[in-house]
Every structure is written in C-alpha cells, then in structure tokens.
Design an enzyme around this catalytic site. Structure first.
Site, PDB file in Angstrom:
ATOM      1  N   LYS A  22     -11.868   2.308  28.136  1.00 38.51           N
ATOM      2  CA  LYS A  22     -11.738   3.614  27.474  1.00 38.51           C
ATOM      3  C   LYS A  22     -11.689   3.429  25.967  1.00 38.51           C
ATOM      4  O   LYS A  22     -12.403   4.107  25.222  1.00 38.51           O
ATOM      5  CB  LYS A  22     -10.446   4.298  27.934  1.00 38.51           C
ATOM      6  CG  LYS A  22      -9.987   5.431  27.041  1.00 38.51           C
ATOM      7  CD  LYS A  22      -8.734   6.087  27.565  1.00 38.51           C
ATOM      8  CE  LYS A  22      -7.499   5.847  26.742  1.00 38.51           C
ATOM      9  NZ  LYS A  22      -7.540   6.355  25.371  1.00 38.51           N
ATOM     10  N   ASN A  23     -10.827   2.493  25.523  1.00 40.08           N
ATOM     11  CA  ASN A  23     -10.595   2.377  24.079  1.00 40.08           C
ATOM     12  C   ASN A  23     -11.776   1.762  23.347  1.00 40.08           C
ATOM     13  O   ASN A  23     -11.790   1.737  22.123  1.00 40.08           O
ATOM     14  CB  ASN A  23      -9.323   1.572  23.807  1.00 40.08           C
ATOM     15  CG  ASN A  23      -8.096   2.374  24.196  1.00 40.08           C
ATOM     16  OD1 ASN A  23      -8.127   3.608  24.174  1.00 40.08           O
ATOM     17  ND2 ASN A  23      -7.026   1.699  24.585  1.00 40.08           N
ATOM     18  N   ASP A 116       1.807  13.658  18.959  1.00 41.27           N
ATOM     19  CA  ASP A 116       1.448  12.869  20.122  1.00 41.27           C
ATOM     20  C   ASP A 116       2.709  12.518  20.883  1.00 41.27           C
ATOM     21  O   ASP A 116       3.766  12.329  20.287  1.00 41.27           O
ATOM     22  CB  ASP A 116       0.764  11.584  19.631  1.00 41.27           C
ATOM     23  CG  ASP A 116       0.014  10.884  20.740  1.00 41.27           C
ATOM     24  OD1 ASP A 116       0.662  10.449  21.700  1.00 41.27           O
ATOM     25  OD2 ASP A 116      -1.206  10.803  20.629  1.00 41.27           O
TER      26      ASP A 116
HETATM   27  C1  UD1 Z   1      -3.355   1.565  19.397  1.00 46.41           C
HETATM   28  C2  UD1 Z   1      -3.200   0.091  19.724  1.00 46.41           C
HETATM   29  C3  UD1 Z   1      -4.420  -0.349  20.479  1.00 46.41           C
HETATM   30  C4  UD1 Z   1      -4.576   0.554  21.705  1.00 46.41           C
HETATM   31  C5  UD1 Z   1      -4.622   2.019  21.286  1.00 46.41           C
HETATM   32  C6  UD1 Z   1      -4.701   2.970  22.451  1.00 46.41           C
HETATM   33  C7  UD1 Z   1      -2.071  -1.575  18.404  1.00 46.41           C
HETATM   34  C8  UD1 Z   1      -1.928  -2.201  17.066  1.00 46.41           C
HETATM   35  N1  UD1 Z   1      -3.017  -0.633  18.516  1.00 46.41           N
HETATM   36  O1  UD1 Z   1      -4.532   1.715  18.612  1.00 46.41           O
HETATM   37  O2  UD1 Z   1      -4.326  -1.706  20.846  1.00 46.41           O
HETATM   38  O3  UD1 Z   1      -5.748   0.215  22.377  1.00 46.41           O
HETATM   39  O4  UD1 Z   1      -3.460   2.316  20.553  1.00 46.41           O
HETATM   40  O5  UD1 Z   1      -3.471   3.369  22.931  1.00 46.41           O
HETATM   41  O6  UD1 Z   1      -1.379  -1.918  19.329  1.00 46.41           O
HETATM   42  N2  UD1 Z   1      -0.888   3.775  11.618  1.00 46.41           N
HETATM   43  C9  UD1 Z   1      -0.514   4.290  10.400  1.00 46.41           C
HETATM   44  N3  UD1 Z   1      -1.487   4.662   9.517  1.00 46.41           N
HETATM   45  C10 UD1 Z   1      -2.815   4.550   9.782  1.00 46.41           C
HETATM   46  C11 UD1 Z   1      -3.193   4.022  11.044  1.00 46.41           C
HETATM   47  C12 UD1 Z   1      -2.200   3.645  11.945  1.00 46.41           C
HETATM   48  O7  UD1 Z   1       0.667   4.421  10.103  1.00 46.41           O
HETATM   49  O8  UD1 Z   1      -3.649   4.902   8.941  1.00 46.41           O
HETATM   50  C13 UD1 Z   1       0.167   3.370  12.571  1.00 46.41           C
HETATM   51  C14 UD1 Z   1       0.195   4.257  13.789  1.00 46.41           C
HETATM   52  O9  UD1 Z   1       0.939   5.417  13.566  1.00 46.41           O
HETATM   53  C15 UD1 Z   1       0.790   3.334  14.831  1.00 46.41           C
HETATM   54  C16 UD1 Z   1       0.232   1.982  14.458  1.00 46.41           C
HETATM   55  O10 UD1 Z   1      -0.128   2.080  13.087  1.00 46.41           O
HETATM   56  O11 UD1 Z   1       2.175   3.283  14.698  1.00 46.41           O
HETATM   57  C17 UD1 Z   1      -0.945   1.551  15.338  1.00 46.41           C
HETATM   58  O12 UD1 Z   1      -2.048   2.236  14.941  1.00 46.41           O
HETATM   59  P1  UD1 Z   1      -3.518   1.936  15.447  1.00 46.41           P
HETATM   60  O13 UD1 Z   1      -3.720   0.517  15.829  1.00 46.41           O
HETATM   61  O14 UD1 Z   1      -4.451   2.535  14.471  1.00 46.41           O
HETATM   62  O15 UD1 Z   1      -3.556   2.819  16.720  1.00 46.41           O
HETATM   63  P2  UD1 Z   1      -4.698   2.998  17.684  1.00 46.41           P
HETATM   64  O16 UD1 Z   1      -6.023   2.852  17.016  1.00 46.41           O
HETATM   65  O17 UD1 Z   1      -4.407   4.243  18.416  1.00 46.41           O
END
Ligand code: UD1
Length: 425
Positions: A22-23, A116
């Site tokens: 999915k991701n 979320d």
């Molecule tokens: C995350 C997971 C990924 C998983 C996906 C689906 C991690 C690092 N990432 O990816 O493995 O497949 O969820 O559930 O485990 N954040 C900020 N600012 C930004 C971007 C992110 O503060 O600009 C923070 C988010 O709020 C969060 C963290 O960083 O606390 C992880 O973010 P990110 O890796 O971007 O999340 P996903 O891409 O959703």
C-alpha cells in the site's frame, strides 16, 4: 457500516500470499503524473486507499483503470493542479501529489489532510524542501499553494528527520528540476528504493537509493513506465505476528524477510521458529506461550511503527512484561483502550507502553481506530476466548486486501457482517 466477528481459538496454518505494498502503490501512482503517457503498475493491492488515489488522479485529468492487479494510468499532456479537500481528507497519502504536480505544472494546490487518529502528520519538511528547490509555498484557506512559474532548481537539502513522505515529495520534484539536488538524511524504507527504481526507469537520474543521501540530476522530461510494486512488508509482518500469537505455522509467500529483519529477530526472541526462503518468502512457526519482547519503533531499518499495535497485542498474552516505545506517531497508543476491553494490561506513559502479559484475553466488542490498530485488534481477537466484534472494519479495508478471506484460508473463523450499532465513524 460493517464489523468483523472473530471467533478465538484457531491456530493459523498454511500459506498466505502478500500483495504489493500500500505504502508504495499510492506513491508510485502519484509518480506516474511526472510523465505524459500510459504507465502500468503491477501487483497493486485491491484496497480502498488505491481506489481513492485513482479518483484523485482522475480528478487531475488522468485515465485510471484496473485489470486484475495491474493499474494503468494514462496521463495527459496537461494535468490539473488542484487536489481538493473532499478527496484528500479520505486519503492522507494524497499529499504526495504535491511534488509531482509542482514539477509538471509549476503549480500545485493540495488540500491539507487535517487530523489523524495516530498523531499529527506535519508537512513542514515537505514545504521547506520544495522552497529550497525554488518554489513559493503558502498555506491558504486549508490548501498548500505552491508556485514555481520559472521551474524548480536543484539544491542542497537536509531533512531534520528521515520522513518518508517528505523524501518522496521532494524527490519527485527534484527529478524534473534544473541541475543537481543533494537530499540528505532521507528515509531508507524499501518503498523509497521502490520509487527510486521506478523513477530511474522513467529516465530520472538518482544515486543513493536506500542510503541516507540521494543525489538527483534533474532531467527535462520523463517517460511512462511499467513497474512491479515491492511486496507489502507490513502485511507480511502482520501474518508473521499472527502465526506466532496463534501458535501456528504460516508460510508467507512473496514476503521479503530482508525487509523485516528486525521484526523477525524479535519474533525469534519471543520463541518463534523463522525460516527464510529468499525472495520466495518466509515461514513462522510457534508452539507454546510467547516470551515478552521490548520494541522501539524507529524509521527503517528500525522497527516499523505500523507493526506496533501487533506487538502490543502479542505482548498482551506473553510471558513477562514488555516495554514498547513509540517514536514516530505520538497518538498511536490510543487503540490500547480498545485492547484493554479484551483484558489486556497496558499502562501508557507518554510514548512508552508497559504491557504485562496475561494468560488469556476474553472476546468483547471493540472499535478499529485506524488500519493497523484494526489489524492488531483482530489478532488479539484470534487468541481471545469467545467472540470479538471489531467495528469500523473500513479502516482495515484501507490496507489489507481480502483480510477475512486470507484469515479463513489459514483456518481462522472470521465473518464480516453488518454492524447494527454503528452508522458512521
Ligand atoms: C510513516 C512511516 C512509514 C510508514 C507510513 C505509513 C516512519 C519514519 N515513517 O510514513 O514507515 O510506512 O508512516 O503508516 O516510520 N513529520 C513532520 N514534518 C514533516 C513530515 C513528517 O513533523 O514535514 C513527522 C510526522 O508528523 C511523523 C513523523 O515525522 O511524526 C514521520 O513522518 P513520515 O515518515 O513522513 O510519515 P509517513 O510518510 O506517513
């Protein structure tokens, strides 16, 4: 609204096939926007999030169709640049059209996804990265409004945290920027390697996929592509935990053990026998009660946050006490209130959960709060005495293709039925 009726007590046995991730799929679908013409994505899972992404791409002017597990996206020369709130709110991953739209159209208006159930999902790194590439970005009326009328220019960009989403958005913008982009402290997830491979086959010039630094030489245009999606390591990991919890013996075909190294190590520490079969998959077998295992979630190759609910469920029944530390999403322990309804003994202190294993859990009605929490509750239901009713099953449908069919094929007793008590979520 529907719910799942899970009858506890079965031991899962047999073989189960894992589809594309999915991701990855959702991001690969967004990446097709970067090239005019018809791209084909193979092994795309049949989940509702893919349907939502298809709708979004159609709204942007692409023609999207599915035949079996192949999704074809025909992208016109001119794509629209607005991703409206009514679509984005259903699928937070739709923020990943921001980079491709900006690169292709010089403009992107993408609704902010909003709150979320697992915690806040910041966009500051996405925005800062696109600004470094020369875009002007503002948040207006609930939209990220990005403009780069003269095109994007390569830059040196360092992320504060290896965010998967920010890495993808900035990468998809940089591949069509003028000159070189060096992107530091990037995510190293297998899904990042997957998108790098696809973009490279589209004609992008990227070095360093799977390491902390990506070097991108911008090109003028990309071509459409045919690409097979990387297998879903989170679904594969869910089956692995399910096999262990139910004291079963499950072979996970198309599961990539190398993407689950730490997870499988932890399951062995809990007492499971794990056999790997290269690209063919792996087998997890378990007899007896699992030992408690401590887990700390971290960006890849750390323990995935998406499997945290499953290991909390596992520890709820284990011999001993475990400490689970959640470092990625601050609200991801919310579901333990539901798990407590099955008798789990979990105490939360900030981003730590202390789980004291019990001999048994007992079935009860519970509510899935997100995809992975839903799967964790179903696993707990499989080992609880009596029946567990898991409401809000649409969350699980977002990430697990044919979950019920596959569970039953392994010997579980799970049925899907209308939920008389719930009309919305
Ligand atoms: C995350 C997971 C990924 C998983 C996906 C689906 C991690 C690092 N990432 O990816 O493995 O497949 O969820 O559930 O485990 N954040 C900020 N600012 C930004 C971007 C992110 O503060 O600009 C923070 C988010 O709020 C969060 C963290 O960083 O606390 C992880 O973010 P990110 O890796 O971007 O999340 P996903 O891409 O959703």
């Amino acid at each position: 609204m529907e719910r799942l009726r899970v009858v506890g007590g079965a031991s899962l046995r047999g073989s189960v096939h894992v589809s594309g991730a999915k991701n990855s799929s959702l991001k690969l679908m967004a990446a097709t926007l970067l090239a005019e013409g018809r791209s084909s994505l193979l092994d795309v899972p049949a989940i509702t999030d893919v349907e939502y992404m298809s709708e979004l791409l159609s709204r942007l002017g692409a023609e999207v169709s599915r035949q079996g597990t192949t999704v074809t996206v025909d992208v016109p020369e001119k794509v629209a640049h607005e991703a409206p709130y009514e679509l984005v709110r259903r699928l937070r991953a739709s923020i990943c059209v921001l980079g491709p739209l900006l690169a292709r159209c010089g403009a992107a208006d993408v609704a902010l996804p909003g709150g979320d159930a697992i915690g806040s999902r910041g966009l500051d790194m996405h925005i800062a990265g696109l600004e470094r590439l020369g875009a002007h970005v503002e948040v207006q009326h609930g939209y990220v409004v990005a403009r780069a009328p003269g095109g994007l220019k390569g830059a040196m960009i360092g992320l504060d945290f290896p965010s998967v989403g920010a890495t993808e958005n900035i990468l998809m913008a940089a591949v069509l920027a003028d000159g070189e982009t060096v992107l530091d402290n990037v995510a190293r997830e297998p899904e990042i390697i997957d998108i790098c491979e696809m973009l490279t086959n589209m004609g992008a010039k990227i070095d360093g996929a799977g390491t902390s630094t990506l070097r991108v030489q911008g090109v003028d245009r990309l071509r459409p592509v045919q690409h097979t999606t990387v297998p879903d390591r989170i679904v594969a990991g869910t089956w692995a935990v399910a096999a262990l919890m139910t004291r079963g013996d499950v072979t996970v075909t198309n599961g990539r053990a190398e993407h689950l190294e730490l997870v499988l190590d932890k399951l062995m520490a809990a007492g499971a026998v794990v056999e790997t079969h290269g690209q063919g998959g792996f087998r997890v077998a378990m007899s007896g009660r699992p030992r408690a295992i401590d887990v700390v979630t971290l960006p890849y190759p750390g323990f995935p946050t998406d499997l945290q609910p499953m290991v909390v469920a596992l520890n709820a029944l284990a011999d001993g006490t475990a400490m689970i530390t959640e470092n990625v999403y601050e609200a991801r322990f919310m579901f333990v209130n539901e798990l407590a309804r099955l008798g789990a003994d979990v105490r939360i202190d900030g981003h730590h959960a202390v789980v004291r294993g019990r001999e048994t859990l007992s079935g009860a009605p519970v509510i899935a709060t997100d995809i992975r929490a839903g799967a964790g509750l179903v696993l707990a239901g499989l080992v609880a005495e009596g029946e567990t009713l898991v409401s809000a099953v649409h969350h699980i449908d977002r990430g697990y293709p044919d979950f019920v069919g596959q569970l039953n094929q392994l010997g579980a007793d799970v049925t899907r039925e209308p939920d008389p008590d719930r009309f919305d979520d």
